[in-house]
Motif scaffolding. Sequence first.
Motif, mmCIF file in Angstrom:
data_model
loop_
_atom_site.group_PDB
_atom_site.id
_atom_site.type_symbol
_atom_site.label_atom_id
_atom_site.label_comp_id
_atom_site.label_asym_id
_atom_site.label_seq_id
_atom_site.Cartn_x
_atom_site.Cartn_y
_atom_site.Cartn_z
ATOM 1 N N GLY A 94 4.229 76.384 66.942
ATOM 2 C CA GLY A 94 3.826 77.624 65.912
ATOM 3 C C GLY A 94 2.472 77.816 65.770
ATOM 4 N N PRO A 95 2.016 78.527 64.855
ATOM 5 C CA PRO A 95 0.477 78.679 64.591
ATOM 6 C C PRO A 95 0.122 77.352 63.958
ATOM 7 N N PRO A 96 -1.110 76.862 64.212
ATOM 8 C CA PRO A 96 -1.623 75.757 63.815
ATOM 9 C C PRO A 96 -1.636 75.601 62.221
ATOM 10 N N ASP A 97 -1.852 76.825 61.425
ATOM 11 C CA ASP A 97 -1.832 76.432 60.189
ATOM 12 C C ASP A 97 -0.830 76.458 59.176
ATOM 13 N N VAL A 98 0.207 77.259 59.812
ATOM 14 C CA VAL A 98 1.379 77.235 59.236
ATOM 15 C C VAL A 98 2.774 76.710 59.984
ATOM 16 N N GLY A 99 2.697 76.912 61.415
ATOM 17 C CA GLY A 99 3.779 76.239 62.272
ATOM 18 C C GLY A 99 4.862 77.360 62.046
ATOM 19 N N VAL A 100 5.997 76.927 62.516
ATOM 20 C CA VAL A 100 7.133 78.029 62.728
ATOM 21 C C VAL A 100 8.559 77.031 62.445
ATOM 22 N N TYR A 101 9.098 77.533 61.804
ATOM 23 C CA TYR A 101 10.378 76.892 61.187
ATOM 24 C C TYR A 101 11.687 76.827 62.451
ATOM 25 N N SER A 102 12.187 75.602 62.593
ATOM 26 C CA SER A 102 13.043 75.413 63.578
ATOM 27 C C SER A 102 14.347 74.983 62.982
ATOM 28 N N PRO A 103 15.415 75.952 63.151
ATOM 29 C CA PRO A 103 16.606 75.749 62.544
ATOM 30 C C PRO A 103 17.625 74.712 63.340
ATOM 31 N N SER A 104 17.251 74.467 64.500
ATOM 32 C CA SER A 104 17.929 73.609 65.256
ATOM 33 C C SER A 104 16.995 73.493 66.759
ATOM 34 N N VAL A 105 17.345 72.259 67.383
ATOM 35 C CA VAL A 105 16.811 72.010 68.764
ATOM 36 C C VAL A 105 17.115 72.929 69.651
ATOM 37 N N GLN A 106 18.490 73.368 69.506
ATOM 38 C CA GLN A 106 18.909 74.613 70.301
ATOM 39 C C GLN A 106 18.170 75.851 70.288
ATOM 40 N N ASN A 107 17.946 76.384 69.055
ATOM 41 C CA ASN A 107 17.276 77.562 68.996
ATOM 42 C C ASN A 107 15.774 77.376 69.360
ATOM 43 N N THR A 108 15.003 76.282 69.279
ATOM 44 C CA THR A 108 13.731 76.008 69.756
ATOM 45 C C THR A 108 13.661 76.097 71.147
ATOM 46 N N LEU A 109 14.657 75.250 71.689
ATOM 47 C CA LEU A 109 14.850 75.169 73.108
ATOM 48 C C LEU A 109 14.811 76.547 73.899
ATOM 49 N N TYR A 110 15.602 77.402 73.124
ATOM 50 C CA TYR A 110 16.215 78.686 73.772
ATOM 51 C C TYR A 110 14.574 79.452 73.684
ATOM 52 N N LEU A 111 13.876 79.652 72.570
ATOM 53 C CA LEU A 111 12.858 80.336 72.340
ATOM 54 C C LEU A 111 11.773 80.019 73.402
ATOM 55 N N MET A 112 11.605 78.718 73.581
ATOM 56 C CA MET A 112 10.475 78.011 74.430
ATOM 57 C C MET A 112 10.921 78.638 75.776
ATOM 58 N N VAL A 172 2.454 76.870 81.868
ATOM 59 C CA VAL A 172 3.920 76.857 81.333
ATOM 60 C C VAL A 172 3.774 75.587 80.185
ATOM 61 N N LYS A 173 3.148 74.756 80.707
ATOM 62 C CA LYS A 173 3.034 73.399 79.524
ATOM 63 C C LYS A 173 2.592 73.888 78.088
ATOM 64 N N LYS A 174 1.610 74.726 78.214
ATOM 65 C CA LYS A 174 0.714 75.515 77.082
ATOM 66 C C LYS A 174 1.563 76.163 76.342
ATOM 67 N N VAL A 175 2.513 76.926 77.140
ATOM 68 C CA VAL A 175 3.604 77.875 76.330
ATOM 69 C C VAL A 175 4.381 77.054 75.577
ATOM 70 N N LEU A 176 5.170 76.115 76.351
ATOM 71 C CA LEU A 176 6.305 75.110 75.900
ATOM 72 C C LEU A 176 5.744 74.564 74.274
ATOM 73 N N SER A 177 4.553 74.228 74.608
ATOM 74 C CA SER A 177 4.079 73.545 73.379
ATOM 75 C C SER A 177 3.850 74.296 72.208
ATOM 76 N N GLU A 178 2.981 75.555 72.500
ATOM 77 C CA GLU A 178 2.588 76.545 71.430
ATOM 78 C C GLU A 178 3.988 77.016 70.946
ATOM 79 N N THR A 179 4.995 77.284 71.652
ATOM 80 C CA THR A 179 6.010 77.843 70.849
ATOM 81 C C THR A 179 6.884 76.757 70.134
ATOM 82 N N PHE A 180 7.150 75.602 70.682
ATOM 83 C CA PHE A 180 7.454 74.440 69.860
ATOM 84 C C PHE A 180 6.608 74.324 68.471
#
Length: 306
Positions: free
Chosen positions: A224-242, A214-222
């Motif tokens: 994103g991929p190591p080379d480009v990452g993933v855009y977060s439009p809000s903490v709310q959206n990132t929390l939900y995706l995690m 779970v710890k690994k999935v939370l961080s990977e989703t927060f």
Amino acid sequence: MAGKFELQGRHGKSRVRVSRVWRRPAAAGGHVIVEWSVAVSVVSDCLPSYTSSDNSAIVATDSIKNTVYVKGKECTEVVSMEEFAVILGRHFTSLYPQVSEATVTIVERPWERVVVDGKPHSHGFKVGVEKHSTEVIVKKSGSLLINSGIQGYSLLKTTQSGFEGFVTDRYRLLPDTRERIVATEVTAWWRYPFEHVSQLPSKPFCFTQRYQDVKKVLSETFFGPPDVGVYSPSVQNTLYLMAKEVLMRFPDISSIQVRMPNLHFLPVNLGSKENPLVKFADDVYLPTDEPHGTIEATLSRPMSKL
């Protein structure tokens, strides 16, 4: 009933610090050490101890403390904190007729195996940061609740975060942005689907491994991929995706609650038009967590409650 009033009571022992070492050979992975802060609270039919001087039904809190060490000694094989909490809960609800329910809460001090010359050390450890925790409720009927969690999981990324399009009124001073630092300290609790002790797997379920998963999935989703990452439009959206990714990845988790304070990195501009000491260019920040935003949510499968 106590006279004209309804009386409910529970008692137990908190902050029972216990450490257990399992001395496995290096070929079997080396020594294992855990350090736990244990709290036990029991619901017990000992109301006369409150309303009169009859203490005959009380299981002393000192006895509860001693039981933690006895059960630790009896665990000759490596156990997770969740398994240990179930062992304690079943002990109190089965041994004492007057105890109808036991709640066991454990927080782990994270001793992590050190790596020397690229190899895991057989008996060397260092203290980590984020903490694994659990709360287990066992009833005399065998009814069971197992919650696990993580505390103090600090995550930060220096780009790929923004916040725009929110409410505009006379109180708003914050401008829209598509470029900011986002930082948080994740607290998460998740519930396992086991509702009775009879549902526990006959083959030991590796709660500790699931915690790491779970710890690994939370961080990977927060991140994103190591080379480009993933855009977060809000903490709310990132929390939900995690939270969503945890439930999608692990069918043995029925619900998850995540709390993510928004720890601010404020742009630094110093000086005046005549004397611009520091002009902010996405480089110099003032980090602060007072005050901070607080974002939290619970995501559950149908018919699941945390």
